[in-house]
Design a protein around this motif. Structure first.
Motif, PDB file in Angstrom:
ATOM      1  N   ASP A 163       0.843  -1.194   0.000  1.00 23.91           N
ATOM      2  CA  ASP A 163       0.000   0.000   0.000  1.00 23.91           C
ATOM      3  C   ASP A 163       0.883   1.251   0.000  1.00 23.91           C
ATOM      4  O   ASP A 163       1.992   1.250   0.550  1.00 23.91           O
ATOM      5  CB  ASP A 163      -0.895   0.034   1.239  1.00 23.91           C
ATOM      6  CG  ASP A 163      -1.852  -1.137   1.318  1.00 23.91           C
ATOM      7  OD1 ASP A 163      -2.175  -1.700   0.258  1.00 23.91           O
ATOM      8  OD2 ASP A 163      -2.277  -1.478   2.437  1.00 23.91           O
TER       9      ASP A 163
ATOM     10  N   ARG B 244      -8.865   2.246  -5.523  1.00 21.07           N
ATOM     11  CA  ARG B 244      -7.703   1.898  -4.711  1.00 21.07           C
ATOM     12  C   ARG B 244      -7.425   2.946  -3.639  1.00 21.07           C
ATOM     13  O   ARG B 244      -6.802   2.644  -2.611  1.00 21.07           O
ATOM     14  CB  ARG B 244      -6.466   1.751  -5.602  1.00 21.07           C
ATOM     15  CG  ARG B 244      -6.426   0.463  -6.420  1.00 21.07           C
ATOM     16  CD  ARG B 244      -5.167   0.419  -7.273  1.00 21.07           C
ATOM     17  NE  ARG B 244      -3.976   0.628  -6.486  1.00 21.07           N
ATOM     18  CZ  ARG B 244      -2.796   1.023  -6.965  1.00 21.07           C
ATOM     19  NH1 ARG B 244      -2.680   1.268  -8.270  1.00 21.07           N
ATOM     20  NH2 ARG B 244      -1.759   1.189  -6.172  1.00 21.07           N
TER      21      ARG B 244
ATOM     22  N   ARG C  97      -4.359   1.689  -1.830  1.00 14.99           N
ATOM     23  CA  ARG C  97      -4.197   0.256  -1.649  1.00 14.99           C
ATOM     24  C   ARG C  97      -3.404  -0.354  -2.806  1.00 14.99           C
ATOM     25  O   ARG C  97      -3.495   0.098  -3.958  1.00 14.99           O
ATOM     26  CB  ARG C  97      -5.555  -0.425  -1.557  1.00 14.99           C
ATOM     27  CG  ARG C  97      -6.428   0.070  -0.418  1.00 14.99           C
ATOM     28  CD  ARG C  97      -5.796  -0.169   0.924  1.00 14.99           C
ATOM     29  NE  ARG C  97      -6.741   0.109   2.012  1.00 14.99           N
ATOM     30  CZ  ARG C  97      -6.374   0.177   3.298  1.00 14.99           C
ATOM     31  NH1 ARG C  97      -5.115  -0.021   3.623  1.00 14.99           N
ATOM     32  NH2 ARG C  97      -7.282   0.441   4.218  1.00 14.99           N
TER      33      ARG C  97
END
Length: 224
Positions: A162, A202, A217
């Motif tokens: 991440d 994301r 992410r």
């Protein structure tokens, strides 16, 4: 020239304190840490003695670049544990210099105030769309990581893949208008993902005290 902020700090003195390679290394190490760091750790990271590190760290604290706290080493408490040692962290105050003087923060405050007062949601929708467009434009032709760096988010990839954002470029406004500014952060970064041809989902809100409220992410299948 810019004037000292409300806390009385002199931005010229503060920024001039970083005009030294050793202090720059110390500051970069402290700024990259999620927790306040001890003198010994900072000295080791900068490749200098503890005494010299203590001198430079205290100088950075004097001009407002670093904040000081006190704590005992982990696992040591009670009688005989010794005195708490100094710890250093990047301050949440801002130092900036503008020649001639500029006040972009005032303009930003006016815009956010209008956003908060917008009961109909029209201003919010327009500003959110503008943030999304700015994100797309900023990331087109380059990666998301590079676009985040250019905007001052100080991205770092954690062990899960991440991207965590160690700095909020809008820190002062985010303290006062948390919901609104964090929402615009999310729109801006989701726009970056779109501009780089990646899934905007994301980017998600993950509130954290010492970081930006957004985490990007890792793509599905890339977590450890």
């Amino acid at each position: 020239m810019s004037t000292p902020p409300r806390g009385g700090l002199d931005p010229l003195a503060g920024l001039s304190a970083l005009d030294d390679p050793v202090r720059q290394r110390l500051y970069q190490y402290v700024a990259s840490s999620d927790e306040p760091v001890a003198r010994e750790d900072a000295a080791a990271a900068a490749g200098i003695s503890r005494t010299l590190a203590a001198y430079h760290l205290d100088k950075l604290a004097e001009v407002g670049i670093l904040a000081v706290s006190y704590a005992r080493p982990a696992g040591r408490s009670g009688p005989g544990a010794g005195r708490p040692a100094k710890r250093y962290a990047r301050t949440r105050d801002e130092l900036s210099v503008s020649v001639p003087p500029r006040n972009y923060r005032l303009l930003a405050e006016l815009l956010v105030t209008a956003l908060v007062a917008d009961d109909a949601g029209t201003v919010r929708a327009e500003i959110s769309a503008a943030a999304r467009r700015a994100g797309r434009a900023g990331a087109t032709g380059q990666g998301v990581f590079e676009a985040l760096c250019e905007c001052g988010y100080e991205p770092a990839v954690n062990g899960d893949g991440d991207i965590e954002l160690r700095n909020c470029p809008f820190e002062q406004l985010a303290r006062q208008y948390t919901q609104e500014v964090c929402g615009l952060n999310l729109q801006l970064i989701q726009g970056m993902l779109e501009g780089a041809g990646e899934l905007p989902q994301r980017a998600a809100l993950t509130p954290c005290e010492r970081r930006c409220c957004v985490t990007v992410r890792a793509p599905v299948g890339r977590h450890r």
